[in-house]
Enzyme design. Structure first.
Site, short mmCIF file in Angstrom:
data_model
loop_
_atom_site.label_atom_id
_atom_site.label_comp_id
_atom_site.label_asym_id
_atom_site.label_seq_id
_atom_site.Cartn_x
_atom_site.Cartn_y
_atom_site.Cartn_z
N CYS A 94 32.90 -95.74 22.52
CA CYS A 94 32.37 -94.95 23.32
C CYS A 94 32.19 -93.81 22.82
O CYS A 94 30.68 -94.24 21.50
CB CYS A 94 33.16 -94.53 23.78
SG CYS A 94 33.54 -93.18 25.10
N ARG A 128 30.11 -88.35 35.70
CA ARG A 128 30.83 -89.64 34.61
C ARG A 128 30.77 -91.13 34.94
O ARG A 128 31.14 -91.09 36.13
CB ARG A 128 32.21 -88.84 34.56
CG ARG A 128 32.83 -89.16 33.42
CD ARG A 128 34.14 -88.52 33.51
NE ARG A 128 34.76 -88.19 32.27
CZ ARG A 128 34.30 -88.33 31.14
NH1 ARG A 128 33.19 -87.24 30.64
NH2 ARG A 128 35.03 -88.43 29.71
N HIS A 194 36.66 -99.77 26.46
CA HIS A 194 37.70 -99.33 26.01
C HIS A 194 38.44 -100.54 26.63
O HIS A 194 38.12 -101.58 27.15
CB HIS A 194 38.45 -98.09 26.87
CG HIS A 194 37.53 -96.50 26.61
ND1 HIS A 194 37.80 -96.04 25.24
CD2 HIS A 194 36.74 -95.71 27.43
CE1 HIS A 194 37.19 -95.17 24.92
NE2 HIS A 194 36.34 -93.98 26.44
#
Ligand code: GLN
Length: 236
Positions: A94, A128, A194
């Site tokens: 990320c 987002r 993640h």
């Protein structure tokens, strides 16, 4: 620690540790130990120069302000760049993709020069990206779907020297409309996933380890819990 100990660099967990990606270093260490290798995690914090002598490196995600501190540190101590140039595998999660790239723009619109190890640039998306990601890997060594959880605002565009890690089948990934997730360039593999990513994708963990050890491939480990988790995530 003996000379044959495999040393795993966990780079800047003090600032790039927000999303639990330090677990990737633990997964690497455990998969080595289960196969009889000596393995240690070496934590490199903002108080330390970055050594170029380790066998493999991992960097985790972070908020914009923390990733700026990390960027400055890696520019000041170029051990990671030197290690990658010698072929040491680097896993960037990320924000770490953004930090290792040419530049990134923070959500407040400020452009920050990256470390320049990979040919990517990152600018904020309007929304987002948060949620489960499923992808089909593009690397020939990987056969299983890669899965993870994404949580980022940045959208990452690949330049000519970089290729995608995978094609998105669910989720946003790099988020610039090319259908790609992650990045591969030289010994660097980056992903927005993640999870930690290596707990959810053992095949990717073993690819990185095989490269670190300089062997063609590692025999898979039978780990029913990991397979169970993968099945659940693919169904979810
Ligand atoms: N701050 C970066 C973004 O929002 C990275 C976030 C992360 O590492 N999860 O794009």
């Amino acid at each position: 620690m003996s000379e044959s100990t495999v040393r795993i660099g966990l780079v800047l967990p003090d600032v790039m540790g927000t999303y639990g990606d330090g677990g990737n270093a633990l997964v690497l260490r455990q998969r080595l130990r289960l196969r009889g290798y000596d393995a240690e995690v070496v934590e490199i914090t903002l108080a330390d120069p970055v050594p170029e002598s380790l066998d493999i490196y991992t960097l985790g995600g972070a908020e914009d302000s923390a990733q700026r501190l990390a960027t400055r540190h890696l520019q000041r101590y170029p051990g990671l760049q030197q290690a990658a140039a010698k072929g040491a595998p680097v896993l960037a999660i990320c924000a770490a993709i953004q930090v290792l790239g040419q530049w990134y723009e923070t959500s407040s619109g400020e452009r920050v020069d990256g470390v320049g190890m990979i040919d990517v640039t990152t600018a904020p998306r309007t929304e987002r990206a948060i949620g489960e990601v499923t992808t089909t890997p593009m690397l020939a060594e990987l056969t299983a779907a890669l899965t993870g959880f994404e949580n980022h605002r940045g959208g990452t565009k690949l330049g000519g020297a970089a290729t995608g890690l995978a094609r998105i089948t669910r989720g946003v990934g790099n988020g610039v409309g090319d259908g790609l997730e992650g990045v591969v360039q030289g010994s660097v593999i980056g992903t927005y996933m993640h999870g930690p990513a290596l707990a959810r994708n053992p095949e990717l963990a073993d690819l990185l380890l095989a490269r670190a050890l300089g062997v063609a491939e590692l025999a898979p480990l039978a780990m029913p819990e990991v397979e169970q988790l993968r099945r659940e995530r693919l169904r979810a």
